[in-house]
Design a protein around this motif. Structure first.
Motif, PDB file in Angstrom:
ATOM      1  N   UNK A 150       0.845  -1.182   0.000  1.00 56.92           N
ATOM      2  CA  UNK A 150       0.000   0.000   0.000  1.00 56.92           C
ATOM      3  C   UNK A 150       0.892   1.247   0.000  1.00 56.92           C
ATOM      4  N   UNK A 151       0.434   2.359   0.532  1.00 65.73           N
ATOM      5  CA  UNK A 151       1.202   3.600   0.462  1.00 65.73           C
ATOM      6  C   UNK A 151       1.229   4.328   1.799  1.00 65.73           C
ATOM      7  N   UNK A 152       2.375   4.928   2.098  1.00 66.00           N
ATOM      8  CA  UNK A 152       2.493   5.834   3.244  1.00 66.00           C
ATOM      9  C   UNK A 152       2.828   7.243   2.753  1.00 66.00           C
ATOM     10  N   UNK A 153       2.322   7.579   1.586  1.00 67.41           N
ATOM     11  CA  UNK A 153       2.590   8.880   0.971  1.00 67.41           C
ATOM     12  C   UNK A 153       1.812   9.985   1.673  1.00 67.41           C
ATOM     13  N   UNK A 154       2.056  11.229   1.234  1.00 66.77           N
ATOM     14  CA  UNK A 154       1.303  12.364   1.759  1.00 66.77           C
ATOM     15  C   UNK A 154      -0.184  12.211   1.471  1.00 66.77           C
ATOM     16  N   UNK A 155      -0.522  11.523   0.393  1.00 69.76           N
ATOM     17  CA  UNK A 155      -1.929  11.286   0.089  1.00 69.76           C
ATOM     18  C   UNK A 155      -2.623  10.474   1.163  1.00 69.76           C
ATOM     19  N   UNK A 156      -1.885   9.588   1.828  1.00 65.01           N
ATOM     20  CA  UNK A 156      -2.449   8.786   2.911  1.00 65.01           C
ATOM     21  C   UNK A 156      -2.397   9.534   4.238  1.00 65.01           C
ATOM     22  N   UNK A 157      -1.279  10.192   4.528  1.00 64.37           N
ATOM     23  CA  UNK A 157      -1.040  10.727   5.864  1.00 64.37           C
ATOM     24  C   UNK A 157      -0.983  12.257   5.936  1.00 64.37           C
ATOM     25  N   UNK A 158      -1.370  12.932   4.880  1.00 62.01           N
ATOM     26  CA  UNK A 158      -1.199  14.378   4.852  1.00 62.01           C
ATOM     27  C   UNK A 158      -2.321  15.194   5.461  1.00 62.01           C
TER      28      UNK A 158
ATOM     29  N   UNK B  79       2.739  -0.418   4.033  1.00 59.78           N
ATOM     30  CA  UNK B  79       2.520   0.911   3.456  1.00 59.78           C
ATOM     31  C   UNK B  79       3.885   1.520   3.129  1.00 59.78           C
ATOM     32  N   UNK B  80       4.250   1.466   1.873  1.00 64.01           N
ATOM     33  CA  UNK B  80       5.586   1.881   1.459  1.00 64.01           C
ATOM     34  C   UNK B  80       5.610   3.359   1.084  1.00 64.01           C
ATOM     35  N   UNK B  81       6.769   3.970   1.337  1.00 60.12           N
ATOM     36  CA  UNK B  81       6.982   5.367   1.003  1.00 60.12           C
ATOM     37  C   UNK B  81       7.485   5.487  -0.437  1.00 60.12           C
ATOM     38  N   UNK B  82       8.077   6.633  -0.781  1.00 57.93           N
ATOM     39  CA  UNK B  82       8.617   6.864  -2.125  1.00 57.93           C
ATOM     40  C   UNK B  82       9.949   6.117  -2.246  1.00 57.93           C
TER      41      UNK B  82
ATOM     42  N   UNK C   1       0.910 -11.937  11.515  1.00 60.42           N
ATOM     43  CA  UNK C   1      -0.020 -11.676  10.415  1.00 60.42           C
ATOM     44  C   UNK C   1      -1.080 -10.643  10.773  1.00 60.42           C
ATOM     45  N   UNK C   2      -1.736 -10.163   9.724  1.00 58.11           N
ATOM     46  CA  UNK C   2      -2.869  -9.243   9.807  1.00 58.11           C
ATOM     47  C   UNK C   2      -2.467  -7.913  10.446  1.00 58.11           C
ATOM     48  N   UNK C   3      -1.279  -7.450  10.112  1.00 53.51           N
ATOM     49  CA  UNK C   3      -0.795  -6.152  10.561  1.00 53.51           C
ATOM     50  C   UNK C   3      -0.660  -5.200   9.384  1.00 53.51           C
ATOM     51  N   UNK C   4      -0.685  -3.906   9.698  1.00 50.53           N
ATOM     52  CA  UNK C   4      -0.320  -2.851   8.760  1.00 50.53           C
ATOM     53  C   UNK C   4       0.975  -2.233   9.273  1.00 50.53           C
ATOM     54  N   UNK C   5       1.992  -2.121   8.409  1.00 45.28           N
ATOM     55  CA  UNK C   5       3.298  -1.628   8.833  1.00 45.28           C
ATOM     56  C   UNK C   5       3.791  -0.590   7.826  1.00 45.28           C
ATOM     57  N   UNK C   6       4.142   0.591   8.313  1.00 48.20           N
ATOM     58  CA  UNK C   6       4.775   1.593   7.461  1.00 48.20           C
ATOM     59  C   UNK C   6       6.203   1.180   7.148  1.00 48.20           C
ATOM     60  N   UNK C   7       6.593   1.300   5.891  1.00 43.63           N
ATOM     61  CA  UNK C   7       7.975   1.047   5.481  1.00 43.63           C
ATOM     62  C   UNK C   7       8.499   2.348   4.894  1.00 43.63           C
ATOM     63  N   UNK C   8       9.252   3.090   5.703  1.00 40.12           N
ATOM     64  CA  UNK C   8       9.691   4.436   5.342  1.00 40.12           C
ATOM     65  C   UNK C   8      10.919   4.785   6.162  1.00 40.12           C
ATOM     66  N   UNK C   9      11.533   5.918   5.841  1.00 44.43           N
ATOM     67  CA  UNK C   9      12.676   6.375   6.633  1.00 44.43           C
ATOM     68  C   UNK C   9      12.225   7.085   7.894  1.00 44.43           C
ATOM     69  N   UNK C  10      11.028   7.673   7.855  1.00 49.04           N
ATOM     70  CA  UNK C  10      10.524   8.429   8.987  1.00 49.04           C
ATOM     71  C   UNK C  10      10.880   9.903   8.945  1.00 49.04           C
ATOM     72  N   UNK C  11      11.565  10.352   7.880  1.00 53.16           N
ATOM     73  CA  UNK C  11      11.949  11.757   7.732  1.00 53.16           C
ATOM     74  C   UNK C  11      11.268  12.348   6.511  1.00 53.16           C
ATOM     75  N   UNK C  12      10.472  13.386   6.741  1.00 53.39           N
ATOM     76  CA  UNK C  12       9.770  14.078   5.661  1.00 53.39           C
ATOM     77  C   UNK C  12      10.633  15.257   5.204  1.00 53.39           C
ATOM     78  N   UNK C  13      11.126  15.197   3.965  1.00 54.83           N
ATOM     79  CA  UNK C  13      12.108  16.162   3.466  1.00 54.83           C
ATOM     80  C   UNK C  13      11.442  17.158   2.516  1.00 54.83           C
ATOM     81  N   UNK C  14      11.663  18.460   2.684  1.00 53.61           N
ATOM     82  CA  UNK C  14      11.112  19.422   1.721  1.00 53.61           C
ATOM     83  C   UNK C  14      11.624  19.136   0.303  1.00 53.61           C
ATOM     84  N   UNK C  15      10.729  19.199  -0.661  1.00 50.74           N
ATOM     85  CA  UNK C  15      11.123  18.942  -2.044  1.00 50.74           C
ATOM     86  C   UNK C  15      12.183  19.937  -2.490  1.00 50.74           C
ATOM     87  N   UNK C  16      12.139  21.168  -1.980  1.00 53.83           N
ATOM     88  CA  UNK C  16      13.177  22.145  -2.331  1.00 53.83           C
ATOM     89  C   UNK C  16      14.567  21.637  -1.949  1.00 53.83           C
ATOM     90  N   UNK C  17      14.678  20.939  -0.803  1.00 49.91           N
ATOM     91  CA  UNK C  17      15.976  20.412  -0.393  1.00 49.91           C
ATOM     92  C   UNK C  17      16.406  19.241  -1.265  1.00 49.91           C
TER      93      UNK C  17
END
Length: 258
Positions: free
Chosen positions: A66-74, A114-117, A170-186
């Protein structure tokens, strides 16, 4: 491991296939977080329904990406936790959450990751780093001011997947991400530094920062998490990507979306 799909993530998962023989990984979903295609959403749903039935019948574990993008958690006030309500802000994230609910209501032994980018060799051109890099190399880039992204090298994601398929209940939801939200400008600035160029920028309004909680992931996979937890990790991801040789040109095949 049976891998459903032939896209970016699926190809990187193939070296793990022999390690998890009783697992089916569904990696054939819609690949663009900006997608609005009801036809693509329906095709993914129909394929997932058939795989759920098959896994329920033969007792294998089904892993859904699944997804852990801004669309899911924003959404305002969202803490990015798997065990709290979410209010998806994009059609793509609403689609993913709906398919998570189908899995949760099924009798199939399953995990939702729930995977990130994810970033790495062989990505499709529309995805985050390939798109930004190509624009910058061309001398002009569109920057969504205020937008943030959590990026993770696909090789680190595969290491997380490998460990989670071994230890997660089993039957868990797990985020797979770095945990750091980086500004696109950076992100854009670091690509420019790495390429030794400065592109003309066209600014558009973007979403605000968002949070992806990785508490559950860190508890289950502390070793891998430790190497991605540095707030400057995104620079390593970009440098690895820019140092990777470009993949050979190839035609997309049916089901190749992730």
């Amino acid at each position: 491991m049976e891998i459903i799909g032939n896209g970016f993530i699926a190809r990187h998962l193939r070296p793990l296939a022999h390690r998890h023989p009783d697992t089916v990984v569904f990696a054939a979903g819609v690949s663009s977080a900006g997608s609005l295609s009801e036809e693509q959403f329906a095709r993914e749903a129909d394929l997932l329904y058939s795989v759920i039935r098959r896994c329920t019948a033969d007792g294998r574990r089904l892993v859904y990406l699944s997804t852990s993008s801004a669309g899911m958690y924003g959404a305002r006030g969202c803490r990015g936790r798997e065990d709290e309500p979410v209010f998806p802000g994009s059609a793509y994230a609403r689609h993913k959450l709906a398919l998570e609910a189908v899995l949760a209501a099924s009798r199939a032994d399953h995990l939702v990751l729930r995977t990130t980018h994810l970033v790495g060799p062989g990505q499709r051109p529309h995805q985050l780093l390939p798109s930004l890099t190509e624009q910058i190399r061309g001398g002009s880039v569109v920057v969504h001011r205020g937008a943030h992204r959590d990026v993770l090298d696909v090789r680190d994601a595969v290491a997380f997947f490998d460990g989670l398929l071994t230890v997660a209940e089993p039957r868990q939801v797990i985020n797979v991400a770095s945990g750091t939200s980086v500004p696109v400008e950076e992100i854009v600035a670091h690509i420019e530094r790495s390429l030794g160029t400065v592109a003309h920028k066209t600014y558009r309004h973007g979403a605000a920062a968002y949070t992806v909680s990785v508490e559950r992931l860190a508890r289950l996979q502390p070793g891998v998490h430790a190497r991605v937890a540095d707030p400057a990790y995104y620079r390593t991801v970009i440098d690895r990507y820019l140092g990777s040789p470009p993949p050979p040109a190839r035609a997309a095949t049916e089901g190749e979306q992730r």
